[in-house]
Write a protein that holds these residues in place. Structure first.
Motif, mmCIF file in Angstrom:
data_model
loop_
_atom_site.group_PDB
_atom_site.id
_atom_site.type_symbol
_atom_site.label_atom_id
_atom_site.label_comp_id
_atom_site.label_asym_id
_atom_site.label_seq_id
_atom_site.Cartn_x
_atom_site.Cartn_y
_atom_site.Cartn_z
ATOM 1 N N GLN A 160 49.310 18.651 57.004
ATOM 2 C CA GLN A 160 50.085 18.770 58.248
ATOM 3 C C GLN A 160 49.372 19.664 59.248
ATOM 4 O O GLN A 160 49.255 19.317 60.417
ATOM 5 C CB GLN A 160 51.484 19.311 57.950
ATOM 6 C CG GLN A 160 52.310 19.469 59.207
ATOM 7 C CD GLN A 160 53.647 20.145 58.948
ATOM 8 O OE1 GLN A 160 53.989 20.469 57.817
ATOM 9 N NE2 GLN A 160 54.395 20.352 60.013
ATOM 10 N N GLY A 161 48.938 20.825 58.823
ATOM 11 C CA GLY A 161 48.251 21.753 59.716
ATOM 12 C C GLY A 161 49.093 22.090 60.931
ATOM 13 O O GLY A 161 50.264 22.451 60.802
ATOM 14 N N THR A 162 48.541 21.945 62.120
ATOM 15 C CA THR A 162 49.251 22.286 63.359
ATOM 16 C C THR A 162 50.078 21.117 63.905
ATOM 17 O O THR A 162 50.734 21.257 64.924
ATOM 18 C CB THR A 162 48.249 22.735 64.449
ATOM 19 O OG1 THR A 162 47.310 21.679 64.679
ATOM 20 C CG2 THR A 162 47.510 24.003 64.030
ATOM 21 N N SER A 163 50.039 19.998 63.230
ATOM 22 C CA SER A 163 50.817 18.824 63.661
ATOM 23 C C SER A 163 52.297 19.018 63.353
ATOM 24 O O SER A 163 52.661 19.756 62.436
ATOM 25 C CB SER A 163 50.353 17.566 62.925
ATOM 26 O OG SER A 163 48.987 17.328 63.109
ATOM 27 N N SER A 164 53.121 18.324 64.091
ATOM 28 C CA SER A 164 54.547 18.297 63.746
ATOM 29 C C SER A 164 54.709 17.435 62.496
ATOM 30 O O SER A 164 53.805 16.680 62.129
ATOM 31 C CB SER A 164 55.365 17.718 64.902
ATOM 32 O OG SER A 164 55.088 16.329 65.037
ATOM 33 N N VAL A 165 55.860 17.524 61.861
ATOM 34 C CA VAL A 165 56.128 16.702 60.681
ATOM 35 C C VAL A 165 56.072 15.222 61.070
ATOM 36 O O VAL A 165 55.526 14.399 60.326
ATOM 37 C CB VAL A 165 57.491 17.069 60.038
ATOM 38 C CG1 VAL A 165 57.833 16.104 58.918
ATOM 39 C CG2 VAL A 165 57.465 18.498 59.516
ATOM 40 N N ALA A 166 56.594 14.884 62.243
ATOM 41 C CA ALA A 166 56.574 13.491 62.704
ATOM 42 C C ALA A 166 55.139 13.000 62.904
ATOM 43 O O ALA A 166 54.801 11.866 62.523
ATOM 44 C CB ALA A 166 57.368 13.343 63.998
ATOM 45 N N GLU A 167 54.289 13.827 63.490
ATOM 46 C CA GLU A 167 52.885 13.443 63.699
ATOM 47 C C GLU A 167 52.163 13.295 62.354
ATOM 48 O O GLU A 167 51.391 12.354 62.157
ATOM 49 C CB GLU A 167 52.165 14.477 64.564
ATOM 50 C CG GLU A 167 52.634 14.505 65.999
ATOM 51 C CD GLU A 167 52.134 15.727 66.773
ATOM 52 O OE1 GLU A 167 52.033 15.608 68.001
ATOM 53 O OE2 GLU A 167 51.855 16.786 66.152
ATOM 54 N N TYR A 168 52.442 14.223 61.433
ATOM 55 C CA TYR A 168 51.853 14.155 60.092
ATOM 56 C C TYR A 168 52.309 12.878 59.386
ATOM 57 O O TYR A 168 51.511 12.175 58.780
ATOM 58 C CB TYR A 168 52.235 15.401 59.285
ATOM 59 C CG TYR A 168 51.956 15.287 57.810
ATOM 60 C CD1 TYR A 168 50.654 15.242 57.319
ATOM 61 C CD2 TYR A 168 53.000 15.220 56.886
ATOM 62 C CE1 TYR A 168 50.401 15.136 55.962
ATOM 63 C CE2 TYR A 168 52.759 15.110 55.539
ATOM 64 C CZ TYR A 168 51.459 15.058 55.082
ATOM 65 O OH TYR A 168 51.216 14.944 53.736
ATOM 66 N N GLU A 169 53.590 12.561 59.499
ATOM 67 C CA GLU A 169 54.138 11.370 58.849
ATOM 68 C C GLU A 169 53.491 10.102 59.415
ATOM 69 O O GLU A 169 53.161 9.178 58.666
ATOM 70 C CB GLU A 169 55.663 11.314 59.034
ATOM 71 C CG GLU A 169 56.355 10.216 58.240
ATOM 72 C CD GLU A 169 56.389 8.877 58.956
ATOM 73 O OE1 GLU A 169 56.413 7.851 58.245
ATOM 74 O OE2 GLU A 169 56.368 8.841 60.195
ATOM 75 N N THR A 170 53.279 10.057 60.718
ATOM 76 C CA THR A 170 52.638 8.900 61.351
ATOM 77 C C THR A 170 51.224 8.711 60.805
ATOM 78 O O THR A 170 50.839 7.593 60.438
ATOM 79 C CB THR A 170 52.599 9.078 62.881
ATOM 80 O OG1 THR A 170 53.934 9.172 63.359
ATOM 81 C CG2 THR A 170 51.868 7.933 63.562
ATOM 82 N N GLN A 171 50.472 9.787 60.736
ATOM 83 C CA GLN A 171 49.093 9.716 60.227
ATOM 84 C C GLN A 171 49.092 9.348 58.736
ATOM 85 O O GLN A 171 48.276 8.542 58.289
ATOM 86 C CB GLN A 171 48.375 11.052 60.466
ATOM 87 C CG GLN A 171 46.899 11.005 60.238
ATOM 88 C CD GLN A 171 46.156 10.082 61.201
ATOM 89 O OE1 GLN A 171 46.678 9.624 62.213
ATOM 90 N NE2 GLN A 171 44.927 9.782 60.886
ATOM 91 N N PHE A 172 50.008 9.933 57.977
ATOM 92 C CA PHE A 172 50.127 9.641 56.545
ATOM 93 C C PHE A 172 50.400 8.148 56.329
ATOM 94 O O PHE A 172 49.748 7.496 55.521
ATOM 95 C CB PHE A 172 51.260 10.483 55.937
ATOM 96 C CG PHE A 172 51.440 10.280 54.461
ATOM 97 C CD1 PHE A 172 50.730 11.047 53.549
ATOM 98 C CD2 PHE A 172 52.329 9.327 53.980
ATOM 99 C CE1 PHE A 172 50.893 10.857 52.183
ATOM 100 C CE2 PHE A 172 52.495 9.124 52.622
ATOM 101 C CZ PHE A 172 51.778 9.892 51.721
#
Length: 187
Positions: A142-154
């Motif tokens: 996740q790092g500095t990303s939001s959970v939503a941004e992390y989920e999209t990339q995941f």
């Protein structure tokens, strides 16, 4: 006159023999063509993107994903999916497909989506790129990303490597492992 009647009789006999040997009457051929036309028309309503080929694997990934999404909605058989996908090829992609098609015909390879996707990925999403994406997925945090941004990339990366998250339980576990520690602890 008798000769003309004999010729007409012979001609009629051949027509009758042909229709008895599996040759479809003309109206059935037209019905199939109309069915194909309607199927193509439905496909075109989804505004499928054209594909020119080229060295950018992300464009190829996006195109292939768009085709998968369209065919999930249409529920077309695999051979029609292949036919309609290559209908979207232009330029170098069309030339590449003509070579693949010749190989398939020569080797009697079935026109399945699995075979098509394999050939497409081999050409436009080279193994080195896939390995890089796999490493990116394995190292994803996740790092500095939001959970939503992390989920999209995941989600984007995991769809290319279903073998790394074969079950929902493993998928969730892997997702949670990539979240920041403070979020993991609250879960």
């Amino acid at each position: 006159m008798a000769m003309a009647l004999n010729k007409m009789t012979d001609l009629l006999e051949r027509v009758v023999n042909q229709s008895g040997s599996g040759v479809r009457p003309t109206h059935q051929c037209r019905d199939l063509e109309v069915g194909e036309d309607k199927a193509l028309e439905r496909f075109q309503k989804f505004a499928p993107p054209k594909f020119m080929g080229g060295p950018n694997p992300e464009i190829a990934e996006n195109w292939l994903e768009a085709m998968v999404n369209i065919f999930e909605a249409l529920k077309y058989p695999e051979n029609r999916q292949v036919t309609f996908s290559v209908f979207q090829f232009e330029g170098p992609a069309r030339s590449w497909w003509n070579m693949v098609k010749t190989k398939w015909e020569r080797e009697q390879i079935p026109w399945t989506w699995t075979n098509f996707a394999y050939e497409f990925k081999e050409k436009y999403i080279p193994p080195l790129v896939r390995e890089k994406k796999e490493d990116e997925f394995i190292r994803l945090r996740q790092g500095t990303s939001s959970v939503a941004e992390y989920e999209t990339q995941f989600t984007k990366l995991s769809k290319f490597f279903p073998e790394l998250v074969p079950t929902e339980q493993k998928r969730v576990k892997r997702f949670v492992q990539g979240l920041n520690l403070e979020i993991q602890e609250s879960l």
